[in-house]
Scaffold this motif. Structure first.
Motif, PDB file in Angstrom:
ATOM      1  N   THR A   1       0.835  -1.203   0.000  1.00 30.57           N
ATOM      2  CA  THR A   1       0.000   0.000   0.000  1.00 30.57           C
ATOM      3  C   THR A   1       0.868   1.250   0.000  1.00 30.57           C
ATOM      4  O   THR A   1       0.602   2.222  -0.736  1.00 30.57           O
ATOM      5  N   ALA A   2       1.900   1.254   0.823  1.00 29.33           N
ATOM      6  CA  ALA A   2       2.822   2.393   0.873  1.00 29.33           C
ATOM      7  C   ALA A   2       3.511   2.590  -0.469  1.00 29.33           C
ATOM      8  O   ALA A   2       3.682   3.732  -0.936  1.00 29.33           O
ATOM      9  N   LEU A   3       3.887   1.480  -1.104  1.00 33.17           N
ATOM     10  CA  LEU A   3       4.558   1.545  -2.399  1.00 33.17           C
ATOM     11  C   LEU A   3       3.655   2.169  -3.461  1.00 33.17           C
ATOM     12  O   LEU A   3       4.049   3.089  -4.185  1.00 33.17           O
ATOM     13  N   VAL A   4       2.410   1.675  -3.550  1.00 30.63           N
ATOM     14  CA  VAL A   4       1.466   2.167  -4.558  1.00 30.63           C
ATOM     15  C   VAL A   4       1.058   3.605  -4.261  1.00 30.63           C
ATOM     16  O   VAL A   4       1.021   4.463  -5.162  1.00 30.63           O
ATOM     17  N   LEU A   5       0.740   3.894  -2.989  1.00 30.75           N
ATOM     18  CA  LEU A   5       0.306   5.232  -2.613  1.00 30.75           C
ATOM     19  C   LEU A   5       1.396   6.267  -2.885  1.00 30.75           C
ATOM     20  O   LEU A   5       1.129   7.350  -3.437  1.00 30.75           O
ATOM     21  N   GLY A   6       2.626   5.923  -2.527  1.00 32.58           N
ATOM     22  CA  GLY A   6       3.726   6.845  -2.787  1.00 32.58           C
ATOM     23  C   GLY A   6       3.920   7.087  -4.271  1.00 32.58           C
ATOM     24  O   GLY A   6       4.148   8.224  -4.709  1.00 32.58           O
ATOM     25  N   GLY A   7       3.812   6.010  -5.075  1.00 36.57           N
ATOM     26  CA  GLY A   7       3.957   6.164  -6.519  1.00 36.57           C
ATOM     27  C   GLY A   7       2.898   7.072  -7.116  1.00 36.57           C
ATOM     28  O   GLY A   7       3.177   7.900  -7.988  1.00 36.57           O
ATOM     29  N   ILE A   8       1.658   6.933  -6.642  1.00 36.98           N
ATOM     30  CA  ILE A   8       0.561   7.771  -7.153  1.00 36.98           C
ATOM     31  C   ILE A   8       0.757   9.227  -6.752  1.00 36.98           C
ATOM     32  O   ILE A   8       0.629  10.148  -7.572  1.00 36.98           O
ATOM     33  N   LEU A   9       1.077   9.452  -5.481  1.00 36.60           N
ATOM     34  CA  LEU A   9       1.247  10.821  -4.997  1.00 36.60           C
ATOM     35  C   LEU A   9       2.416  11.529  -5.678  1.00 36.60           C
ATOM     36  O   LEU A   9       2.376  12.743  -5.905  1.00 36.60           O
ATOM     37  N   GLY A  10       3.441  10.750  -6.032  1.00 37.57           N
ATOM     38  CA  GLY A  10       4.601  11.359  -6.684  1.00 37.57           C
ATOM     39  C   GLY A  10       4.290  11.909  -8.064  1.00 37.57           C
ATOM     40  O   GLY A  10       4.955  12.842  -8.538  1.00 37.57           O
ATOM     41  N   THR A  11       3.287  11.332  -8.743  1.00 40.08           N
ATOM     42  CA  THR A  11       2.930  11.789 -10.092  1.00 40.08           C
ATOM     43  C   THR A  11       2.056  13.034 -10.091  1.00 40.08           C
ATOM     44  O   THR A  11       1.819  13.630 -11.150  1.00 40.08           O
ATOM     45  N   LEU A  12       1.556  13.444  -8.922  1.00 40.88           N
ATOM     46  CA  LEU A  12       0.661  14.604  -8.856  1.00 40.88           C
ATOM     47  C   LEU A  12       1.393  15.926  -9.050  1.00 40.88           C
ATOM     48  O   LEU A  12       0.774  16.947  -9.338  1.00 40.88           O
ATOM     49  N   ASP A  13       2.720  15.901  -8.851  1.00 42.54           N
ATOM     50  CA  ASP A  13       3.560  17.089  -9.045  1.00 42.54           C
ATOM     51  C   ASP A  13       3.089  18.264  -8.179  1.00 42.54           C
ATOM     52  O   ASP A  13       2.944  19.398  -8.645  1.00 42.54           O
ATOM     53  N   ILE A  14       2.838  17.973  -6.909  1.00 39.71           N
ATOM     54  CA  ILE A  14       2.487  19.014  -5.937  1.00 39.71           C
ATOM     55  C   ILE A  14       3.768  19.432  -5.226  1.00 39.71           C
ATOM     56  O   ILE A  14       4.425  18.602  -4.589  1.00 39.71           O
ATOM     57  N   GLY A  15       4.118  20.686  -5.338  1.00 42.58           N
ATOM     58  CA  GLY A  15       5.411  21.174  -4.863  1.00 42.58           C
ATOM     59  C   GLY A  15       5.721  20.839  -3.427  1.00 42.58           C
ATOM     60  O   GLY A  15       6.755  20.220  -3.123  1.00 42.58           O
ATOM     61  N   TRP A  16       4.836  21.234  -2.513  1.00 44.89           N
ATOM     62  CA  TRP A  16       5.112  21.000  -1.089  1.00 44.89           C
ATOM     63  C   TRP A  16       5.144  19.512  -0.759  1.00 44.89           C
ATOM     64  O   TRP A  16       5.911  19.074   0.110  1.00 44.89           O
ATOM     65  N   LEU A  17       4.325  18.705  -1.488  1.00 46.63           N
ATOM     66  CA  LEU A  17       4.303  17.263  -1.239  1.00 46.63           C
ATOM     67  C   LEU A  17       5.592  16.613  -1.728  1.00 46.63           C
ATOM     68  O   LEU A  17       6.158  15.736  -1.055  1.00 46.63           O
ATOM     69  N   ASN A  18       6.073  17.045  -2.895  1.00 50.05           N
ATOM     70  CA  ASN A  18       7.353  16.523  -3.396  1.00 50.05           C
ATOM     71  C   ASN A  18       8.490  16.888  -2.449  1.00 50.05           C
ATOM     72  O   ASN A  18       9.391  16.075  -2.208  1.00 50.05           O
ATOM     73  N   ASP A  19       8.443  18.118  -1.922  1.00 53.85           N
ATOM     74  CA  ASP A  19       9.484  18.530  -0.962  1.00 53.85           C
ATOM     75  C   ASP A  19       9.449  17.661   0.294  1.00 53.85           C
ATOM     76  O   ASP A  19      10.498  17.288   0.827  1.00 53.85           O
ATOM     77  N   PHE A  20       8.230  17.346   0.752  1.00 53.35           N
ATOM     78  CA  PHE A  20       8.098  16.501   1.941  1.00 53.35           C
ATOM     79  C   PHE A  20       8.664  15.105   1.684  1.00 53.35           C
ATOM     80  O   PHE A  20       9.400  14.552   2.507  1.00 53.35           O
ATOM     81  N   PHE A  21       8.315  14.538   0.518  1.00 54.52           N
ATOM     82  CA  PHE A  21       8.799  13.198   0.205  1.00 54.52           C
ATOM     83  C   PHE A  21      10.316  13.190   0.002  1.00 54.52           C
ATOM     84  O   PHE A  21      10.997  12.235   0.403  1.00 54.52           O
ATOM     85  N   ASN A  22      10.853  14.228  -0.638  1.00 51.76           N
ATOM     86  CA  ASN A  22      12.304  14.303  -0.823  1.00 51.76           C
ATOM     87  C   ASN A  22      13.014  14.379   0.527  1.00 51.76           C
ATOM     88  O   ASN A  22      14.042  13.730   0.738  1.00 51.76           O
ATOM     89  N   PHE A  23      12.453  15.172   1.440  1.00 51.99           N
ATOM     90  CA  PHE A  23      13.038  15.283   2.783  1.00 51.99           C
ATOM     91  C   PHE A  23      12.966  13.941   3.516  1.00 51.99           C
ATOM     92  O   PHE A  23      13.947  13.498   4.119  1.00 51.99           O
ATOM     93  N   THR A  24      11.794  13.294   3.451  1.00 55.29           N
ATOM     94  CA  THR A  24      11.606  12.015   4.145  1.00 55.29           C
ATOM     95  C   THR A  24      12.534  10.945   3.585  1.00 55.29           C
ATOM     96  O   THR A  24      13.161  10.186   4.341  1.00 55.29           O
ATOM     97  N   ALA A  25      12.639  10.876   2.250  1.00 54.85           N
ATOM     98  CA  ALA A  25      13.518   9.878   1.628  1.00 54.85           C
ATOM     99  C   ALA A  25      14.966  10.127   2.021  1.00 54.85           C
ATOM    100  O   ALA A  25      15.708   9.182   2.348  1.00 54.85           O
TER     101      ALA A  25
END
Length: 417
Positions: free
Chosen positions: A20-44
């Motif tokens: 679920t985490a794998l699929v959800l992360g993949g979907i959210l990454g394609t949305l190209d939302i700036g603050w969300l991408n920044d959050f994921f980049n920081f978390t990764a």
């Protein structure tokens, strides 16, 4: 084994959570939302740094304590010999798979102007590094440098020397006190690792989002056609056919090993760092696969340092491709020479992101081959590196399972008839 240990395996609920985490992360990454991408980049980045933080002491403490406990026993020699044997066999098989595909598919030469353009993308500071310098850097001249630089081969050398020294003086009262302190540090370390693994679904979602955002943005798209087919095809053959055959020959279920080691494989896929993945690999082997602790904590740190199946195939295929474009005649003598060079080089390579790329660059620079091709490869190397690292950790897992099974069979007394 107590109930707590039995419940640490990857059950169906945990598997669903990872997927679920794998699929959800993949979907959210394609949305190209700036603050969300920044959050994921920081978390990764945070997860990568945390696992790198625990990777260095994991290698040092696991090898040191295992050798200190088993150094004087015959069992230690058998564990080491079986590890080296399976490492050499699997690494040679990976290089051979890549070689056969290279001969079958036969990637052609690239236009000279394209190679010239690729020169601008080659890391200039690394193009002059020789393999001699790489090997010499493994020998530490300061006890702190291997740990501060994260040089896994140097750390392994220090850990082996320390573990053997502790084993030789094990009867000393001072050594016993020191060993208890080291074992206490190891217990703390594995408690920290357990906590990181528990929160890893968040990291998996971040890694998946980061990758899908890069793909959708076009950062890692592109192909060199037949060359890419050879590299990725060889890795997939090794992953899904060759390594499972090794397990089947030893009477081990590949599906069971794969399912038990899935957390480590996913971690390796996204971090592209087998050394940073080591804590998850050890935890998965002990808790899920039920490998004996003395085997897992000795074999896996060694394997993550020298067992580089994906790297061997990449070095061989890329070297032949670059040399072919440089006008070398690839007779069987030359091919077999580089077959062995790729195996030896892979064993000496560090399990860090792009380690194979930089090592191949050093080798090709040393023979004045057209390294501009490595600049052309660079944009797509992210995908190659991901698959190679997952294959390396999968091979580590297979070697660990085979060593554990072999030792268990040797220790089982024959049935009297």
């Amino acid at each position: 084994m107590n109930d707590n240990e039995q419940k640490t395996g990857l059950n169906g609920r945990q598997f669903a959570l990872w997927m679920t985490a794998l699929v959800l992360g993949g979907i959210l990454g394609t949305l190209d939302i700036g603050w969300l991408n920044d959050f994921f980049n920081f978390t990764a980045s945070a997860y990568t740094r945390l696992f790198q933080f625990v990777a260095v002491p994991t290698i040092a403490l696991a090898v040191t304590t295992t050798l200190a406990e088993l150094g004087a026993r015959k069992n230690t020699g058998r564990i080491f010999l079986h590890t080296i044997l399976y490492t050499l066999l699997t690494t040679a098989a990976a290089a051979l798979a890549g070689l056969l595909l290279f001969k079958m598919i036969g990637p052609g030469n690239l236009p000279a102007e394209v190679i010239q353009q690729g020169n601008t993308s080659v890391p200039k500071s690394l193009g002059t590094i020789s393999y001699y310098s790489h090997v010499l850097s493994v020998i530490p001249n300061n006890i702190l440098v291997p740990f501060s630089s994260g040089n896994v081969l140097s750390i392994l050398l220090v850990a082996v020397a320390t573990g053997l020294a502790l084993a030789m003086k094990k009867e000393s009262g001072n050594i016993q006190i020191l060993l208890k302190g080291i074992l206490g540090m190891q217990e703390v370390l594995f408690t920290l690792i357990k906590g990181l693994v528990w929160t890893l679904p968040l990291g998996i979602a971040a890694f998946a989002a980061q990758l899908s955002a890069q793909v959708s943005a076009g950062f890692i798209l592109g192909s060199l056609g037949k060359y890419v087919a050879v590299v990725l095809g060889g890795n997939l053959i090794q992953f899904f056919i060759v390594l499972p055959l090794f397990l089947l020959i030893r009477g081990i279920s590949p599906l069971r090993v794969f399912r038990c080691m899935l957390p480590a494989l996913l971690m390796a896929l996204f971090t592209k760092n087998s050394a940073a993945t080591l804590p998850v690999t050890v935890a998965s082997a002990e808790n899920n696969l039920k490998v004996k602790k003395e085997v897992a904590r000795f074999v896996l740190p060694i394997c993550c340092t020298i067992n580089m199946n994906g790297c061997a195939a990449f070095i061989l295929v890329t070297s032949l491709f670059v040399m072919q474009n440089g006008g070398w005649t690839l007779g069987w003598t030359t091919v077999m020479l580089w077959f062995f060079i790729s195996i030896i080089s892979a064993i000496g390579n560090a399990g860090v992101p792009m380690g194979c790329y930089f090592l191949t660059l050093s080798l090709m620079s040393g023979i004045q081959a057209p390294i501009g091709i490595l600049g052309i490869i660079l944009p797509i190397y992210t995908i190659i590196d991901m698959i190679e690292t997952a294959e390396n950790v999968w091979s580590d897992s297979c070697v660990c399972a085979m060593v554990d099974q072999t030792l268990s069979a040797e220790e089982t007394p024959p049935v009297k008839t």
